[in-house]
Design an enzyme around this catalytic site. Sequence first.
Site, PDB file in Angstrom:
ATOM      1  N   ASN A   1      65.999  21.185  70.634  1.00  0.00           N
ATOM      2  CA  ASN A   1      64.834  22.039  70.516  1.00  0.00           C
ATOM      3  C   ASN A   1      64.987  23.159  71.553  1.00  0.00           C
ATOM      4  OD1 ASN A   1      62.134  23.034  70.074  1.00  0.00           O
ATOM      5  ND2 ASN A   1      61.592  20.973  69.384  1.00  0.00           N
TER       6      ASN A   1
ATOM      7  N   GLY B   1      67.926  30.817  70.290  1.00  0.00           N
ATOM      8  CA  GLY B   1      68.863  31.893  69.994  1.00  0.00           C
ATOM      9  C   GLY B   1      70.212  31.689  70.668  1.00  0.00           C
TER      10      GLY B   1
ATOM     11  N   CYS C   1      58.600  19.571  71.621  1.00  0.00           N
ATOM     12  CA  CYS C   1      58.043  20.926  71.671  1.00  0.00           C
ATOM     13  C   CYS C   1      57.841  21.337  73.131  1.00  0.00           C
ATOM     14  CB  CYS C   1      56.729  21.000  70.909  1.00  0.00           C
ATOM     15  SG  CYS C   1      56.091  22.672  70.858  1.00  0.00           S
TER      16      CYS C   1
HETATM   17  C1  FMN Z   1      59.097  30.553  66.721  1.00  0.00           C
HETATM   18  C2  FMN Z   1      59.679  29.175  66.760  1.00  0.00           C
HETATM   19  C3  FMN Z   1      58.906  28.094  66.350  1.00  0.00           C
HETATM   20  C4  FMN Z   1      59.409  26.804  66.381  1.00  0.00           C
HETATM   21  N1  FMN Z   1      58.650  25.762  65.940  1.00  0.00           N
HETATM   22  C5  FMN Z   1      59.185  24.500  65.922  1.00  0.00           C
HETATM   23  C6  FMN Z   1      58.463  23.411  65.392  1.00  0.00           C
HETATM   24  O1  FMN Z   1      57.345  23.551  64.917  1.00  0.00           O
HETATM   25  N2  FMN Z   1      59.028  22.182  65.421  1.00  0.00           N
HETATM   26  C7  FMN Z   1      60.281  21.967  65.931  1.00  0.00           C
HETATM   27  O2  FMN Z   1      60.759  20.836  65.925  1.00  0.00           O
HETATM   28  N3  FMN Z   1      61.008  23.002  66.416  1.00  0.00           N
HETATM   29  C8  FMN Z   1      60.486  24.254  66.423  1.00  0.00           C
HETATM   30  N4  FMN Z   1      61.237  25.295  66.904  1.00  0.00           N
HETATM   31  C9  FMN Z   1      62.574  25.031  67.465  1.00  0.00           C
HETATM   32  C10 FMN Z   1      63.663  25.267  66.427  1.00  0.00           C
HETATM   33  O3  FMN Z   1      63.533  24.387  65.352  1.00  0.00           O
HETATM   34  C11 FMN Z   1      65.051  25.091  67.077  1.00  0.00           C
HETATM   35  O4  FMN Z   1      65.178  23.766  67.544  1.00  0.00           O
HETATM   36  C12 FMN Z   1      65.280  26.029  68.231  1.00  0.00           C
HETATM   37  O5  FMN Z   1      64.727  27.287  67.951  1.00  0.00           O
HETATM   38  C13 FMN Z   1      66.752  26.180  68.566  1.00  0.00           C
HETATM   39  O6  FMN Z   1      67.487  26.674  67.478  1.00  0.00           O
HETATM   40  P1  FMN Z   1      67.809  28.250  67.265  1.00  0.00           P
HETATM   41  O7  FMN Z   1      68.383  28.726  68.561  1.00  0.00           O
HETATM   42  O8  FMN Z   1      68.748  28.301  66.124  1.00  0.00           O
HETATM   43  O9  FMN Z   1      66.515  28.908  66.993  1.00  0.00           O
HETATM   44  C14 FMN Z   1      60.732  26.593  66.857  1.00  0.00           C
HETATM   45  C15 FMN Z   1      61.497  27.675  67.255  1.00  0.00           C
HETATM   46  C16 FMN Z   1      60.998  28.966  67.220  1.00  0.00           C
HETATM   47  C17 FMN Z   1      61.860  30.094  67.658  1.00  0.00           C
END
Ligand code: FMN
Lengths: 308, 308, 299, 299
Positions: free
Chosen positions: A194, A219, A132
Amino acid sequence: MTEAIDESVNFAGIVLRNPVLTASGTFGYGTEFAPFLDLEKIGGFVAKSLTLEPRFGNPPPRIAETPAGMLNAISIENVGVRAFLEEKLPALPDGVVVIASAFGTEPSVYAELAARVSEHPRISGIEINASCPHVKAGGIEFGQDPKLLGELVREVRRATTRPLLVKLSPNVTHIADMARVCEAEGADGISLINAVQAMEVDVETRRPVLSNILGGLSGPAIRPIALRMVWQVAQAVEIPICGVGGIMNAEDAIKFMLCGATAVQVGTANYLDPSSAQRIAVGISEYARSHGFKRVADLTGALETPRE
Amino acid sequence: MTEAIDESVNFAGIVLRNPVLTASGTFGYGTEFAPFLDLEKIGGFVAKSLTLEPRFGNPPPRIAETPAGMLNAISIENVGVRAFLEEKLPALPDGVVVIASAFGTEPSVYAELAARVSEHPRISGIEINASCPHVKAGGIEFGQDPKLLGELVREVRRATTRPLLVKLSPNVTHIADMARVCEAEGADGISLINAVQAMEVDVETRRPVLSNILGGLSGPAIRPIALRMVWQVAQAVEIPICGVGGIMNAEDAIKFMLCGATAVQVGTANYLDPSSAQRIAVGISEYARSHGFKRVADLTGALETPRE
Amino acid sequence: MSDATTKSASATSIENKADPIRGHARVVSNEEEGPGRRLRLAVPDWPGSIPGQFVMIGAGAEAGVPRRDPLLPRPMAIYRELGSSGVRASAEGEIELLYRVVGRGTQLLSEAREGESIKVVGPLGRGFPLDRPAVASVDESGSKAILVGGGTGIASLYELARALISRGRSVVVILGGRSAGDLMGQREFEALDVQLICTTEDGSDGVHGLVTTPLADGLTSGERGATVYAVGPTPMMKACAALAATNSVDCYVSLENPMACGFGVCLGCAAPRAEGGFFLVCRAGPVFLAREIDWEGLP
Amino acid sequence: MSDATTKSASATSIENKADPIRGHARVVSNEEEGPGRRLRLAVPDWPGSIPGQFVMIGAGAEAGVPRRDPLLPRPMAIYRELGSSGVRASAEGEIELLYRVVGRGTQLLSEAREGESIKVVGPLGRGFPLDRPAVASVDESGSKAILVGGGTGIASLYELARALISRGRSVVVILGGRSAGDLMGQREFEALDVQLICTTEDGSDGVHGLVTTPLADGLTSGERGATVYAVGPTPMMKACAALAATNSVDCYVSLENPMACGFGVCLGCAAPRAEGGFFLVCRAGPVFLAREIDWEGLP
Ligand SMILES: Cc1cc2nc3c(=O)[nH]c(=O)nc-3n(C[C@H](O)[C@H](O)[C@H](O)COP(=O)(O)O)c2cc1C
Ligand SMILES: Cc1cc2nc3c(=O)[nH]c(=O)nc-3n(C[C@H](O)[C@H](O)[C@H](O)COP(=O)(O)OP(=O)(O)OC[C@H]3O[C@@H](n4cnc5c(N)ncnc54)[C@H](O)[C@@H]3O)c2cc1C
Ligand SMILES: Cc1cc2nc3c(=O)[nH]c(=O)nc-3n(C[C@H](O)[C@H](O)[C@H](O)COP(=O)(O)OP(=O)(O)OC[C@H]3O[C@@H](n4cnc5c(N)ncnc54)[C@H](O)[C@@H]3O)c2cc1C
Ligand SMILES: Cc1cc2nc3c(=O)[nH]c(=O)nc-3n(C[C@H](O)[C@H](O)[C@H](O)COP(=O)(O)O)c2cc1C
Ligand code: FES
Ligand code: FES
């Protein structure tokens, strides 16, 4: 062209009906998406990261928009492991594959979380959130130090026999080294990436946009970074990889699979279109069929590289 | 509202008429931009990274577009230090501030480059490119290992008394540590960030888009990452910072200055609009004036943060 | 030999080129044209261009606020110069582009409507050599010029044909497509004083077959001092170049490498040279003598 | 107390809400309206909404190809329901939004033209409590409802006014702006069976001053059981809430926190609760009893 194609994949010992999972923190506890897609038509979902006790996150503002991306500093706000197991899980339809995500400040806390969720028959696997990017203690520290990461994985591995995934932080110099540590300590799979640690500023208020100052970038903006890391890790370890980062459509997901991912997770896209994951699963299958693959699983690692 | 405002900044001992430089590898050798802007109305420019001998880069494809960004793997194609000094520099108008960028595989090569360009009166400073994300040897290795980086800066520092900048790689776990090493070894300033290591795949050919497989991600997509790193480095060192990464307009540039940058470099934006740098310089000055700053230099570090 | 990146394709490029401008063009019209579209732009301070030059244009019309995706501009040949005179500057020049929708940028371009604003940088690149003979040191005035266009490649040939005609050359234009509906710009070429040959792979219009059939005929018809100008898909240009080589005549091609800047600073558009190293297509080209290119090394 | 994120703002929200849909709406019209714009959308499978609910809409019309910037959808209150009946589903419902251009998303929205397609998710959030008394356990039917709207806040009040009227409440509507040109939706409110009071800060229309002046009058006029519904800029809502508190009446507000998802999964829209912790504005709100909010902690 219209023959059935085998869409299932075996990811780290978890049999998924298709390779499309949704990412922790972007899919709530699953039921929120019932109006928008059929939860039994996606591979499964990783629930919001859990802590032992219910936990509130950071004060607002917690999110901001950036070019082709978003920044968040939620800070693991969650209902706590008990409410998750007793209230959230039972509300889900039977056929839904659920992976729990664990977060803590000590390896022992992660291990306790893993042990507790492992007892529940509805949990198909455990993902360690070692990454995180905006919680002061825990999470990213483990994800940025190979020694700490090794200790964490070792301790959690002792606590559960369930499929164990480690979600890595992209905020490191050598991602492959981090993956090797996880493999050596008995992890069954790697999820990456992440969010990338980042920041945004408001030039009118002359303040950081997020109350936490720093946040995690997610994103499409980060997709090329995630893709690179998946490819690097695929060269380095034997255990399967789940690709995460900026996946908006089937084409994006296929890129990750070609680079070596067995499954993918859809994150930010869920906010833009809450039916994304199901749409992507259909698209992957169509691509596989129209490109002469017998099984969706055969996409994994099917990248041709000029050298290396 | 229409009083004159002092636009000049002193960056690492280089007096710039305004804080807007252009980034190495995105501004050629300067003259290419003569039709589009007045080279004497921007702060200055960092020339394409030089090697001792002329050098060809990677085979095509060398570039690709990604969401709000671009990927490149040029690999330090350049005319070599001799042609740079003898042919390129003399072609520039007198008032243009030129910073040379040095690239090599050994500290001694960087040092020799630094020594050679230092002799030339038209060179205002030297930027060490310790961060090229897609050259097999050199560059990024220095930028990713604090010990190697320290040795590199030490050796180059011995070779020149001119203002010495180190351009850091974002592909590290702790950017502030890298900056501290540079400061300790006598660097006069830090430029950050170089492109982020990344990858793109073509799902039809099932190949990496770049012949080099990996490339460097630049453009707006990486701006929040660059901004975070500038802020982190500004907390860690006393020497001045030049902010680079995804700057498209004055507002973007101002964000970097608020986070602690003394100057900025405009990179990818030069391709979209070759007059970007001049436009941005004007915009910064307008912002400073309309927001009650007496000098543009006062924008540096003017971010209010809730804590820390 | 010190400048690794600025090899000139030929010593014969016209030197009195105007400086490029950057600015915002207004969409005059944007209409269907065969399998593609014809975009007419009014460009402030347009200095005029040389046949074979191109512009970098924004992907789609600009909104009132910046959108950072897609990010990079797209290169497009200048099909026609309208209402501006050669290389002389005019207050506003109109130019026409012919394009096909192949990806996001061209799709967005196809949605641009009359009156909307599009970013333009240009004219860029070296055009075709016109006035002096190329490498074969013969007097070319009066000799035959064979222009071969495939797909949107014909966009580079119209102004070239006009310029060659005005220089007294006898011009043959061969336009190829898969079928009748595939040809673009036919009506303008028909209005020129050229011998126009259209080919279609399915025989639905003109000569049945590929452009190489009439090209081979033209080359073997005995005339000396012919020059071939071939612009289109890489395999087509390669085939034309091979025919020209067999017949010992020069063949010019125009390459379409992906580009980020268009004026020689990103170094992204490299094409491999036959003698090793690379050309920057945007600066040394996009027009090259076919034999200067290492065709196997082109992606 | 185990679910930290799903505190309900009030027990009185209407429960028979329809499930939200996701889909592509067609722009029926997009016209100037006072200082902002009025956007009419035809939404396939629109299930109808409850007063106070909102939609997440794409920033601007969708092109034929995806553009990833700006990325996130924008929350907008549903100003009017047209041609769909309450909470019942219909094949296509029309809704109207009122908005002001404040940034990129709304600027792009203002450029959307008739016939273009815009992504819509909704209806979302809990609406205003209508049928049962809120916290003060009095029978509210027939009692006075004072609706106070500032800026685009009035977009949340029109359907509320209609619903309250149909429930026999006597409704006062106070709309405020800086000057005469600032008011939106005036003509629709004038057509309703309400007491309409307009205020302008410069006195160019209606009552000279802020909305709080007629609100204070209305509250101190003695009637019991009044309820205040205030939607607008935060300082306005705060001032209304303070007046209501002084007069011991309930005040509902609707918060406009930045949102990424709109349906409770990103946790981005947190608003601090008076008793500690946070509400998710999109799920527990956007309508809240003013006293449930920690106003100092709002950004
Ligand atoms: C608002 C938000 C909250 C997130 N909370 C967590 C979380 O609690 N645990 C975790 O492992 N990843 C968390 N992530 C990361 C996502 O799981 C992911 O790894 C990251 O957003 C990249 O993927 P994406 O570009 O498709 O969003 C969070 C992402 C966002 C945008
Ligand atoms: C000097 C020059 C002149 C050109 N003139 C014309 C013209 O007159 N008319 C016309 O229709 N096109 C012309 N092109 C090609 C045109 O630039 C591309 O078709 C366009 O950039 C594709 O953009 P896109 O966003 O639609 O496609 P993308 O989404 O970027 O790509 C779609 C497909 O096209 C390929 N592609 C991307 N960029 C290019 C490129 N620059 N060249 C070739 N293939 C590419 C990609 O690999 C992909 O397979 C010219 C190119 C050059 C370099
Ligand atoms: C439930 C709800 C209902 C709303 N209803 C309406 C409505 O009916 N009409 C209307 O015009 N607006 C409404 N808003 C506000 C609207 O969502 C924002 O104005 C819009 O998102 C701004 O987008 P933008 O891209 O134009 O501005 P941005 O470029 O994103 O931001 C411009 C400025 O607006 C601020 N801002 C950004 N997002 C929001 C936000 N979500 N809320 C408040 N400020 C923001 C930014 O901090 C910045 O100062 C509502 C918001 C919510 C949460
Ligand atoms: C095509 C290209 C070539 C580059 N070449 C160099 C280089 O030679 N030396 C260097 O230090 N940085 C080089 N860079 C990195 C830029 O100077 C800059 O650090 C990076 O692009 C981030 O800034 P931007 O997002 O504004 O482009 C190059 C970048 C691009 C896009
Ligand atoms: S396109 Fe940039 S150098 Fe040719
Ligand atoms: S907007 Fe995502 S939780 Fe409220």
